[in-house]
Enzyme design. Sequence first.
Site, PDB file in Angstrom:
ATOM      1  N   ASP A  86       0.827  -1.203   0.000  1.00 15.54           N
ATOM      2  CA  ASP A  86       0.000   0.000   0.000  1.00 15.54           C
ATOM      3  C   ASP A  86       0.864   1.256   0.000  1.00 15.54           C
ATOM      4  O   ASP A  86       2.029   1.243   0.402  1.00 15.54           O
ATOM      5  CB  ASP A  86      -0.966   0.016   1.180  1.00 15.54           C
ATOM      6  CG  ASP A  86      -0.268   0.048   2.542  1.00 15.54           C
ATOM      7  OD1 ASP A  86       0.780  -0.612   2.696  1.00 15.54           O
ATOM      8  OD2 ASP A  86      -0.775   0.738   3.446  1.00 15.54           O
ATOM      9  N   GLU A 113       0.183  -1.221   5.902  1.00 11.73           N
ATOM     10  CA  GLU A 113       1.268  -0.712   6.738  1.00 11.73           C
ATOM     11  C   GLU A 113       1.161   0.787   6.943  1.00 11.73           C
ATOM     12  O   GLU A 113       1.443   1.302   8.030  1.00 11.73           O
ATOM     13  CB  GLU A 113       2.622  -1.062   6.107  1.00 11.73           C
ATOM     14  CG  GLU A 113       3.822  -0.817   7.016  1.00 11.73           C
ATOM     15  CD  GLU A 113       4.301   0.627   7.035  1.00 11.73           C
ATOM     16  OE1 GLU A 113       4.973   1.024   8.003  1.00 11.73           O
ATOM     17  OE2 GLU A 113       3.990   1.370   6.065  1.00 11.73           O
TER      18      GLU A 113
END
EC number: 3.4.17.11
Length: 402
Positions: free
Chosen positions: A103, A164
């Site tokens: 991400d 994350e």
Amino acid sequence: MTALTASEMATLERAADTPMLAAVEAWAAVNSGTGNLAGLKTIAGMLADAFAVLPGTVRLVEPDPVESVDAAGQVQTIVRGDHLHVRVRPDAPVQLLLTGHMDTVFPADHPFQFLTWREPGVLNGPGTADMKGGIAVILAALTALEASPLAPRIGYDVMINSDEETGSHASAALIAELAKGKAAALTYEPALPDGTLAGARPGSGNFSVSIHGRSAHAGRNPEEGRNALIAAADLALRLNALKSPDLKVNPAKIDGGGPNNVVPDQAILRVNMRPATPAAMAAAEAALRDAMAAVAREHDVHCHLHGGFNRPPKPLDEPATRLFELVRDCGALLGIAIDWKATGGVCDGNNIAACGVPVVDTMGPRGGAIHSADEFLIVDSLPERARLSALTMLRLAERGTA
């Protein structure tokens, strides 16, 4: 540290020759902001195909549900994307964990969507350094490792999570599960432009405090109201006063309020706290609860806490220092100067260290300006860091421990 062997040099040459730039360009062309589930699904599929060249198993793991308090004070469940997990030789004598994240901080509607060359060798683009470049380094190092005579000694889990950037709430349990029994871990956040690594890190916690007061007419009977917005502001000031060398506090946002002629009966304070040590973390949470109790008492309101410390502090203990020194010594053999320093940022390395596993969490390529539209990757550092990772893992296989 002994000189490079012929076998090691062959492995390092294979790592450096892997076409990492093409992979970064393909992966960075897909928007994979943490909330973009369609983009995350696409990139997860691309990564699963790429990592299928390794022996072992490749799977996509469903995310754990994540709770969040919305602006109205209601607890909502947020869905995240699937995580990638690769497992190779789980019975080998030396077990390692390698982690990264797919991400980025750029949502699907963010204008920063394209790759451009800032200058020869410097690629600007979303996620190029943080951390699709790091994922490319992982794959290159492991692909080269598989051709080494030492490969049978090394087993590893690779975990590429989808959340994350928002704290790994949907992947924390998976990280903890995969960290068990590992001799060492490598995480592929980008190194600084000059190659410096992140050493000690503080912890981090995000909290939402819902404050419930009582509405009343602002002109006719304001004394009968209990102003939740004022209580939230008071709490923000009290928490801000907790700052110390061992604790950073950032009251970030207050949701609440309404028409000017109504005493607001609800507000939500958002605050981030970053303790330097486990003791500071425990003290910070206790001080937060004490401040909430004082505000509730003095303003005659009700306070409800949501959230917690999702990233424990990551001190440089003796096992972690030995791992850093191994990476430094491997760098010296490759002509790469390696140093490290404490940083105020946090990452999945915090979670891994909390499991008792030594970790170096900036093994990715050199780059900078991350989390901004100026993010850049220094392309020559892709083969450089792939060689560093491959040699570090080979030496861990020989030693059996960090």
